[in-house]
Design a protein around this motif. Structure first.
Motif, PDB file in Angstrom:
ATOM      1  N   LEU A  76     107.278 -52.369  45.099  1.00 57.27           N
ATOM      2  CA  LEU A  76     106.704 -51.918  43.828  1.00 57.27           C
ATOM      3  C   LEU A  76     106.345 -50.426  43.821  1.00 57.27           C
ATOM      4  N   VAL A  77     106.091 -49.863  44.991  1.00 54.26           N
ATOM      5  CA  VAL A  77     105.744 -48.435  45.031  1.00 54.26           C
ATOM      6  C   VAL A  77     106.875 -47.606  44.413  1.00 54.26           C
ATOM      7  N   ARG A  78     108.089 -48.047  44.661  1.00 49.37           N
ATOM      8  CA  ARG A  78     109.263 -47.347  44.122  1.00 49.37           C
ATOM      9  C   ARG A  78     109.246 -47.334  42.595  1.00 49.37           C
ATOM     10  N   PHE A  79     108.585 -48.294  41.994  1.00 47.61           N
ATOM     11  CA  PHE A  79     108.575 -48.383  40.530  1.00 47.61           C
ATOM     12  C   PHE A  79     107.264 -47.886  39.922  1.00 47.61           C
ATOM     13  N   GLY A  80     106.453 -47.249  40.751  1.00 42.81           N
ATOM     14  CA  GLY A  80     105.240 -46.614  40.228  1.00 42.81           C
ATOM     15  C   GLY A  80     103.935 -47.313  40.540  1.00 42.81           C
ATOM     16  N   PHE A  81     103.971 -48.311  41.428  1.00 39.83           N
ATOM     17  CA  PHE A  81     102.732 -49.011  41.769  1.00 39.83           C
ATOM     18  C   PHE A  81     101.729 -48.031  42.383  1.00 39.83           C
ATOM     19  N   MET A  82     100.520 -47.972  41.837  1.00 37.80           N
ATOM     20  CA  MET A  82      99.522 -47.036  42.352  1.00 37.80           C
ATOM     21  C   MET A  82      98.113 -47.573  42.110  1.00 37.80           C
ATOM     22  N   PRO A  83      97.579 -48.295  43.093  1.00 40.32           N
ATOM     23  CA  PRO A  83      96.219 -48.819  42.940  1.00 40.32           C
ATOM     24  C   PRO A  83      95.209 -47.749  43.326  1.00 40.32           C
ATOM     25  N   LEU A  84      94.379 -47.348  42.369  1.00 41.87           N
ATOM     26  CA  LEU A  84      93.395 -46.303  42.636  1.00 41.87           C
ATOM     27  C   LEU A  84      92.121 -46.937  43.185  1.00 41.87           C
ATOM     28  N   TYR A  85      91.502 -46.223  44.062  1.00 48.72           N
ATOM     29  CA  TYR A  85      90.354 -46.719  44.809  1.00 48.72           C
ATOM     30  C   TYR A  85      89.121 -46.812  43.914  1.00 48.72           C
ATOM     31  N   MET A  86      88.492 -47.981  43.898  1.00 45.94           N
ATOM     32  CA  MET A  86      87.188 -48.120  43.230  1.00 45.94           C
ATOM     33  C   MET A  86      86.141 -48.054  44.333  1.00 45.94           C
ATOM     34  N   ARG A  87      85.411 -46.960  44.343  1.00 48.18           N
ATOM     35  CA  ARG A  87      84.648 -46.621  45.543  1.00 48.18           C
ATOM     36  C   ARG A  87      83.225 -47.165  45.571  1.00 48.18           C
ATOM     37  N   SER A  88      82.715 -47.682  44.455  1.00 51.56           N
ATOM     38  CA  SER A  88      81.290 -48.008  44.456  1.00 51.56           C
ATOM     39  C   SER A  88      81.002 -49.236  43.609  1.00 51.56           C
ATOM     40  N   HIS A  89      79.811 -49.728  43.778  1.00 48.53           N
ATOM     41  CA  HIS A  89      79.324 -50.865  43.010  1.00 48.53           C
ATOM     42  C   HIS A  89      77.886 -50.518  42.644  1.00 48.53           C
ATOM     43  N   PHE A  90      77.646 -50.396  41.356  1.00 47.04           N
ATOM     44  CA  PHE A  90      76.368 -49.873  40.889  1.00 47.04           C
ATOM     45  C   PHE A  90      75.660 -50.939  40.063  1.00 47.04           C
ATOM     46  N   ALA A  91      74.447 -51.277  40.481  1.00 45.73           N
ATOM     47  CA  ALA A  91      73.696 -52.325  39.783  1.00 45.73           C
ATOM     48  C   ALA A  91      72.347 -51.767  39.333  1.00 45.73           C
ATOM     49  N   PRO A  92      72.212 -51.434  38.045  1.00 41.66           N
ATOM     50  CA  PRO A  92      70.924 -50.976  37.521  1.00 41.66           C
ATOM     51  C   PRO A  92      69.890 -52.109  37.565  1.00 41.66           C
ATOM     52  N   MET A  93      68.640 -51.721  37.654  1.00 41.56           N
ATOM     53  CA  MET A  93      67.566 -52.721  37.710  1.00 41.56           C
ATOM     54  C   MET A  93      66.616 -52.547  36.527  1.00 41.56           C
ATOM     55  N   ASP A  94      65.905 -53.612  36.231  1.00 46.63           N
ATOM     56  CA  ASP A  94      64.986 -53.574  35.092  1.00 46.63           C
ATOM     57  C   ASP A  94      63.893 -52.516  35.242  1.00 46.63           C
ATOM     58  N   ASN A  95      63.483 -52.246  36.480  1.00 44.00           N
ATOM     59  CA  ASN A  95      62.395 -51.281  36.674  1.00 44.00           C
ATOM     60  C   ASN A  95      62.887 -49.838  36.770  1.00 44.00           C
ATOM     61  N   GLY A  96      64.163 -49.619  36.457  1.00 42.52           N
ATOM     62  CA  GLY A  96      64.701 -48.264  36.490  1.00 42.52           C
ATOM     63  C   GLY A  96      65.323 -47.884  37.809  1.00 42.52           C
ATOM     64  N   ASP A  97      65.057 -48.672  38.833  1.00 43.88           N
ATOM     65  CA  ASP A  97      65.680 -48.441  40.134  1.00 43.88           C
ATOM     66  C   ASP A  97      67.134 -48.950  40.060  1.00 43.88           C
ATOM     67  N   TYR A  98      67.790 -48.990  41.173  1.00 46.67           N
ATOM     68  CA  TYR A  98      69.204 -49.396  41.175  1.00 46.67           C
ATOM     69  C   TYR A  98      69.590 -49.822  42.579  1.00 46.67           C
TER      70      TYR A  98
END
Lengths: 529, 399
Positions: A76-98
């Motif tokens: 598939l790389v030959r046909f343009g396959f390109m998975p971009l890196y998702m580097r983070s996981h962000f979880a906001p909290m009710d008290n404003g923290d995260y």
């Protein structure tokens, strides 16, 4: 009937599994036709420019489960396959923290310690134990399940292998596996962790796409299934394909075409043509017919068996089982075009938290309560949202300085009590937007446009019954050799030459490709007999 | 005392890691972000910025400048037009490669050489019989590389002279009121530019580029991401693929241009009107067929890598950070036939890749070879395939 309407195999549906199946069959030398009802391929994996320069991943929005074999075998790389890196996981909290975890394990320890010192090694034990379960399950996941009710020597061999494989597990591994396959994710996680935001972040993955809460038994298997994916070999991690999942299905279409398959758009298949219990071809809604000794349906089991095929040609017990097969769509999407960057006060001007998923699920209880509404036919007052500002990962998704944000929304049941989605869609989207506004104080000012996708939209636009994104729910009794029905997990059907390759077959849904690939193996084996 | 480059005050602010390496006595970022892969995707899908200031830079000026350059450097500099640059190497008398660099031609009698290692003494020594002056301008200029598909859009927002630049062309222009030299060059194998700026004005130019780059996803990148992109581009790095023959103790440390896959630089070597250092020896090498090595690419397919680990109970998790050692290569009879000098997992190509030196008879693309890996504390050979370099070569690089 002209020669141009005769093929070795016809694939119904140009979604990712249909295209994968067609690419494999074509690569093996078969003359293949893909019939897609819409004017673009992709099914539920499409990207649409709904506003100049703003590209929306209308439905499916990230990549992880896609089997690495397919990337390699179809080159598939030959046909343009390109998975971009998702580097983070962000979880906001009710008290404003995260809670913000990223690509550096040692830095993640520091972040976990901010919430709980005990969870630092708790998390590492959890990850190790669940990695072992994944490793153990993977050979089952990545092979055609044995048909328990067949005397085919291939099935006997598969069954013997399965028994031997299960026998190789130690006590803890087998027990962990069964707990995840049958129990609730929050029970499992409670053994390792104490911080609510960390538990919620892990449990949230169990709630994607199923009508269950994190405390419900049965949520474990969904968590395990979604963690079977990887990006560059890193278990459980996700990527964003260049141009969205629509970019990915365009890659598949280029590959299938290059291997020789024909793709015909705007071609709605209305019926199977059979003769004496064998398939002969298909008929389109406009009356056009195409002939082939093999027809492969990438549609979900309800449509494969009850709409495209004539149920009268099928055994009554199969028809009954398929009618019992549960869909219960539960998910919506609200996709936003944004004029700038959402601001999270506790992080000041930082934007690195937007390199992956933004998880609006501050506590396990928040999700469970969000689920409660769905049990009684209503949508959550405070929805669980799995969001991503995709233009941070791929700048080509939006004009410079502008952004697109995909919000995957739980829980929004397909069937509303005493109302319709036509009447409720805007209100549901308002709740989503209000939730984002609660965590990102400038959010409302940024919204240029929003697209609302309800379970009804999913059903009407993609054909997925009841808008179920997995083409059938992930209950233990709808998985492995029961998917989609006992005795029919081998991609065949009772009609000779008629096969299934959609997400309603093993291993299941998500942009995974395995059903398409396994079905091609079964077809090629049968064709060569 | 380690020094810092003129860009350092700002780049330091942008570093989340404060992980710095030592490049020629200057602090040089290993990575700014927590993930080098994130920086790498900046280069491959948006734009990345790398501080190249520690490069050595030499003016070569005078009436004999062209004659001198075409004598010292193995690649003919006579055809190089003002406003053009070329990648070049210089060899010793025995035809072994000493170093490589990029030669810019500013006018008929003015060139600028950039190099990774110090060469002022070497060049001055050779310059005595010529009417040329060698001026060490290393500290006169700061330099940065702006690489990736969005690099053209970012620089075009700052100067109208960028759009017309062809591959290996350069122009003198202004960015943020500073006189700069912008060349369409780089070490990433992608569309990209390099900017040289008087050291005193470095920060204002950097700030302008960062600001113009913000809506395009521009991110600074460090040595790890640099290394990933240059391996995909098949570009050799001194100290990794080779070391200067000047400092070799044994035959194992000396390589000819052909052995390094750089024979293409020697176009016109048959022309007797251009004697250059190493020419006779290289002609003899070619005439006698004494070339010992071929430089090739090697790739491992996903299934073979997965099986290598999975069959031994381990998780197969590829690492995109290039390994810091040489990796041995064998034929199908377990006979050693070479070694990979660089080796990594390529996220864009979705497979392991290596730049390798192997015996010429195995150099045909498609040849099956075996690469040594360590699993469960044992050396295990995994199947690999010889391929052409570069691995990654998007049309936009030269378009």
């Amino acid at each position: 009937m002209t020669d141009t309407q005769r093929y070795d195999a016809i694939v119904i549906g140009g979604g990712h599994n249909g295209l994968t199946n067609a690419a494999y069959l074509a690569k093996a030398g078969q003359r293949v036709l893909v019939l897609e009802q819409h004017n673009i391929v992709g099914g539920a994996a499409i990207t649409e420019e709904l506003r100049p320069g703003f590209n929306f991943t209308t439905f499916s929005y990230a990549l992880s489960l896609l089997r690495p074999e397919i990337i390699a075998e179809l080159d598939l790389v030959r046909f343009g396959f390109m998975p971009l890196y998702m580097r983070s996981h962000f979880a906001p909290m009710d008290n404003g923290d995260y809670f913000l975890i990223g690509p550096d394990a040692a830095v993640n320890r520091q972040e976990i310690a901010r919430h709980s010192k005990a969870d630092v090694d708790g998390m590492e034990r959890f990850e190790h134990d669940t990695s072992r379960v994944r490793q153990f399950i993977r050979p089952l996941f990545d092979s055609i399940p044995p048909n328990l009710f067949s005397d085919d020597p291939a099935d006997t061999e598969r069954m013997a292998w399965l028994v031997k494989h299960l026998g190789n597990a130690d006590k803890k591994l087998l027990h962990d596996t069964v707990r995840l396959l049958t129990g609730s994710i929050s029970d499992f996680v409670d053994d390792y962790l104490e911080s609510d935001i960390i538990k919620a972040t892990i449990c949230s993955a169990a709630c994607v796409g199923i009508k269950l809460g994190p405390m419900s038994p049965g949520s474990g298997i969904n968590w395990l299934y979604l963690s079977m994916g990887e990006h560059d070999g890193l278990g459980g991690s996700w990527s964003f394909h260049k141009g969205g999942n629509g970019g990915f299905t365009q890659v598949l279409a280029r590959a299938a075409t290059a291997y020789g398959a024909d793709i015909r758009l705007n071609s709605h298949v209305s019926a199977l043509i059979t003769e004496g219990g064998e398939v002969r071809g298909v008929a389109l809604a406009d009356g056009t017919e195409f002939r082939a000794p093999v027809v492969v349906s990438s549609l979900d089991p309800r449509r494969t068996f009850l709409q495209i095929a004539d149920p009268r040609e099928l055994p009554a017990d199969l028809v009954e089982t398929i009618q019992r097969f549960r869909f219960q769509g539960i998910t919506s999407k609200v996709n936003f075009a944004l004029d700038g960057v959402p601001h999270y006060p506790a992080l000041g001007d930082r934007t690195d938290q937007y390199g992956g998923f933004i998880n609006i699920a501050p506590t396990v209880e928040y999700m469970e309560r969000a689920y409660d509404a769905a049990k009684y036919g209503w949508y959550s007052e405070h929805p669980y949202i799995d969001a991503s500002i995709q233009s941070f990962i791929d700048p080509d998704m939006a004009p410079p300085g502008k952004h697109v944000m995909s919000c995957y929304v739980m829980y929004t049941p397909y069937k509303l009590k005493d109302s319709t989605w036509d009447a409720q869609a805007e209100n549901m989207a308002d709740r989503v937007q209000a939730t984002m506004q609660r965590f990102f104080p400038n959010f409302n000012d940024l919204v240029l446009q929003r697209e609302i996708v309800t379970p009804e939209t999913i059903e009407s636009r993609t054909g997925l019954s009841e808008g179920n994104i997995y083409a059938g729910e992930f209950f233990p009794h709808q998985m492995y050799f029961f998917r989609p029905a006992p005795g029919y997990s081998d991609y065949r059907t009772p009609i000779r030459g008629y096969y299934q390759c959609g997400s309603g077959t093993h291993p299941g849904g998500c942009v995974i490709g395995a059903p398409g690939r396994f079905a091609s193996q079964q077809i090629l084996t049968d064709t060569r007999r | 005392m380690m020094r810092t480059t003129p860009f350092h005050p700002r780049l330091s602010e942008l570093s989340q890691t404060q992980m710095w390496g030592n490049w020629a006595g200057y602090l040089s970022a290993i990575r700014f972000d927590l993930s080098s892969k994130h920086e790498y995707f900046g280069v491959r899908n948006a734009a990345g910025l790398f501080d190249t200031s520690p490069l050595f830079k030499y003016w070569i000026r005078g009436r004999d400048a062209e004659r001198f350059c075409s004598y010292v450097f193995a690649r003919d500099a006579r055809g190089l037009k003002p406003g053009r640059a070329q990648y070049t190497i210089w060899c010793d008398d025995a035809g072994f490669v000493m170093e490589d660099g990029v030669l810019f031609r500013f006018s008929s009698d003015e060139f600028l050489l950039t190099a990774a290692e110090p060469n002022a003494g070497y060049l001055r020594g050779l310059a005595r019989p010529f009417d040329v002056e060698i001026v060490d301008a290393s500290e006169e200029f700061a330099s940065l590389a702006l690489q990736g598909p969005r690099s053209a859009a970012i620089l075009s927002a700052l100067s109208s002279d960028i759009g017309g630049l062809r591959y290996f062309g350069f122009t003198e222009t202004k960015i943020a009121d500073a006189n700069v030299v912008v060349s369409r060059t780089g070490f990433s194998g992608d569309l990209g530019y390099e900017v040289m700026v008087p050291s005193g004005e470095a920060l204002q130019v950097l700030d302008a580029i960062l600001e113009a780059g913000r809506p395009h996803g521009l991110r600074p990148y460090g040595e790890e991401a640099l290394s990933m992109t240059r391996i995909e581009a098949g570009l050799p790095l001194i100290g990794v693929e080779f070391t200067s023959s000047r400092y070799a103790y044994t035959e194992h440390e000396r390589f000819t241009p052909d052995e390094l896959g750089l024979g293409w630089l020697l176009k016109g070597i048959d022309d007797p009107t251009r004697p250059f250092i190493g020419r006779e020896a290289i002609l003899a090498e070619r005439a006698n067929g004494t070339t010992r090595w071929s430089t090739v690419g090697v790739t491992i397919e996903w299934a073979d890598f997965y099986e290598l680990f999975d069959s031994r109970g381990q998780l197969a998790v590829p690492d995109e950070i290039p390994v810091g050692w040489e990796t041995m290569i064998y034929n199908d009879r377990d006979k050693r036939i070479g070694y990979a000098t660089s080796f990594m997992y390529s996220p864009v190509l979705q497979r392991h890749i290596g730049i390798a030196r192997i015996k010429p008879k195995y150099a045909e693309p498609g040849t099956e070879v075996y690469i040594e890996q360590t699993v469960n504390h044992e050396y295990i050979n995994v199947r690999a395939t010889v391929t052409k370099l570069p691995f990654y070569n998007p049309e936009r690089k030269t378009a």
